[in-house]
Design a protein around this motif. Structure first.
Motif, mmCIF file in Angstrom:
data_model
loop_
_atom_site.group_PDB
_atom_site.id
_atom_site.type_symbol
_atom_site.label_atom_id
_atom_site.label_comp_id
_atom_site.label_asym_id
_atom_site.label_seq_id
_atom_site.Cartn_x
_atom_site.Cartn_y
_atom_site.Cartn_z
ATOM 1 N N PRO A 41 8.592 75.881 38.867
ATOM 2 C CA PRO A 41 9.343 76.305 40.049
ATOM 3 C C PRO A 41 10.230 77.512 39.765
ATOM 4 C CG PRO A 41 10.281 74.290 39.139
ATOM 5 C CD PRO A 41 9.011 74.565 38.373
ATOM 6 N N TYR A 84 21.734 72.110 41.243
ATOM 7 C CA TYR A 84 20.648 71.778 40.330
ATOM 8 C C TYR A 84 21.166 71.075 39.080
ATOM 9 C CZ TYR A 84 16.435 72.142 37.517
ATOM 10 O OH TYR A 84 15.341 71.849 36.736
ATOM 11 N N LEU A 97 17.692 75.571 32.701
ATOM 12 C CA LEU A 97 17.716 76.519 33.819
ATOM 13 C C LEU A 97 17.917 77.935 33.286
ATOM 14 C CD1 LEU A 97 17.763 77.065 36.879
ATOM 15 C CD2 LEU A 97 20.236 76.619 36.824
ATOM 16 N N CYS A 144 13.219 75.258 35.245
ATOM 17 C CA CYS A 144 13.378 75.936 36.527
ATOM 18 C C CYS A 144 13.961 77.315 36.268
ATOM 19 C CB CYS A 144 14.288 75.118 37.446
ATOM 20 S SG CYS A 144 14.501 75.803 39.103
ATOM 21 N N VAL A 198 13.713 71.731 44.994
ATOM 22 C CA VAL A 198 13.080 71.631 43.678
ATOM 23 C C VAL A 198 13.088 70.184 43.203
ATOM 24 C CG1 VAL A 198 13.263 72.292 41.239
ATOM 25 C CG2 VAL A 198 13.619 74.001 43.027
ATOM 26 N N CYS A 236 9.284 69.377 43.998
ATOM 27 C CA CYS A 236 8.646 69.762 42.745
ATOM 28 C C CYS A 236 8.700 68.649 41.695
ATOM 29 C CB CYS A 236 9.292 71.024 42.183
ATOM 30 S SG CYS A 236 9.252 72.410 43.335
#
Length: 364
Positions: free
Chosen positions: A121, A138, A147, A208, A352, A356
């Protein structure tokens, strides 16, 4: 011709990684200026500095600061080792970086043998102010997932200017940064968005990725004349590399300009006329009247025919920001003044997580 003035450093207010926030005496007034230590060296109180004063004289908002061109008390410096890729090429400020792709890089072979992002993603924003609410939501829910932030050259070029990045990294909320094009100063340097995405997956093992320009955005009030148009080609690149492209729409009900109310004309232009592939567009389930306008905009521009529109329940943005002690501001407005804007970025994080990661809640 740029505007140049000579000032005296009166005080050093703050020093962070690569950036000095200083006050200079200029024409009898104390004014704010920035010094990039990795370009123009160390600054001391009392130093005489040459300043680029153009932005302040133009009364620009974003980027309206003086910048040190040279420290007359510290003129010479030595070249650092490693790397031969130039950024700000063929300008007096060209800098040398150790790019991931170059032949001497330890990562060169991994870049060269890349095959696929394997549906990783990748969330693409337009304004830098979308970064913090996305990261907060997130990481609050995925503290152990990696991340990576890719900063493009659509606005500020040195990543050091971003207080957001400095804060998020210091709190451990961004694991790594990559700067591309003529942007520089990230943990990793790449030539373009393709190799940056490959770096995020193959070298950094990202779960991500978030992509946006740095602080500042240029707009002209015309359909195509804004730097955020880069969102389209970036989404295309993600799809080309077999990643999962997720676009944050620019949404506001606080902006006084009609063209930015609801879904901004900038986002509509990108989704309707620029991006060449179908992408995922998360939309927050706002209150009824606001959501009605957004759905009308989607229908009138046939956005749901080319893209996957997902409506996400999200009332957690402010809670997520407060959890990490983060403040947000965009176009001079804080969260309470423009909550829909920041919710849009946060909802991309929930998208996400829900879609995802296979734990999707009910869509509306």
């Amino acid at each position: 011709m740029i505007s140049k003035r000579v000032g005296i450093v009166e005080s050093i207010v703050d020093q962070s990684n690569g950036l000095d926030d200083i006050r200079v005496s200029l024409n009898g007034e104390i004014q704010r200026a920035y010094n990039y230590t990795k370009m123009t060296g160390k600054i001391n109180v009392g130093d005489e500095v040459v300043l680029n004063t153009t932005a302040v004289e133009l009364s620009l908002g974003t980027g309206g600061y003086h910048f040190v061109i040279a420290n007359l008390n510290n003129l010479e410096s030595n070249l650092t080792e490693g790397g031969h890729i130039m950024k700000l090429r063929y300008t007096p400020f060209q800098v040398k970086v150790d790019s991931v792709e170059e032949q001497e890089s330890v990562y060169h072979e991994k870049i060269d043998k890349f095959e696929s992002l394997e549906n990783m993603p990748v969330v693409v924003g337009t304004l830098h102010s979308m970064l913090t609410p996305f990261v907060a939501s997130y990481k609050k829910n995925n503290p152990n997932k990696k991340l990576v932030y890719i900063m493009t050259d659509g606005a500020a070029l040195p990543i050091y200017l971003s207080k957001n990045v400095d804060t998020l990294k210091s709190k451990g909320l961004i694991d790594n940064t990559i700067t591309i094009g003529n942007a520089f100063g990230g943990d990793y340097e790449c030539i373009n968005i393709y190799t940056a995405l490959i770096t995020a997956k193959e070298i950094l093992n990202a779960d991500c990725v978030f992509v946006s320009m740095g602080p500042g955005i240029a707009g002209t009030g015309t359909k195509y004349g804004f730097t955020g148009i880069e969102q389209g080609p970036i989404l295309d690149a993600i799809k080309k590399l077999n990643g999962n492209p997720i676009a944050i729409p620019r949404i506001s009900f606080a902006d006084k300009r009609d063209r930015h109310v609801g879904i901004s004309h900038h986002s509509i232009t990108v989704f309707k006329d620029i991006v060449n592939v179908g992408v995922n567009i998360p939309i927050t389930n706002y209150e009824e009247e606001k959501l009605k306008l957004i759905k009308t905009q989607i229908e009138n521009n046939n956005l749901d025919e080319n893209h996957i529109i997902r409506f996400i329940n999200n009332n957690s943005t402010k809670e997520d920001l407060d959890y990490f002690g983060l403040k947000v501001r965009s176009m001079g407005r804080n969260y309470d003044q423009d909550k829909e804007f920041f919710d849009a970025a946060s909802s991309a994080a929930y998208y996400v997580m829900e879609v995802c990661d296979g734990s999707r809640r009910k869509d509306y």
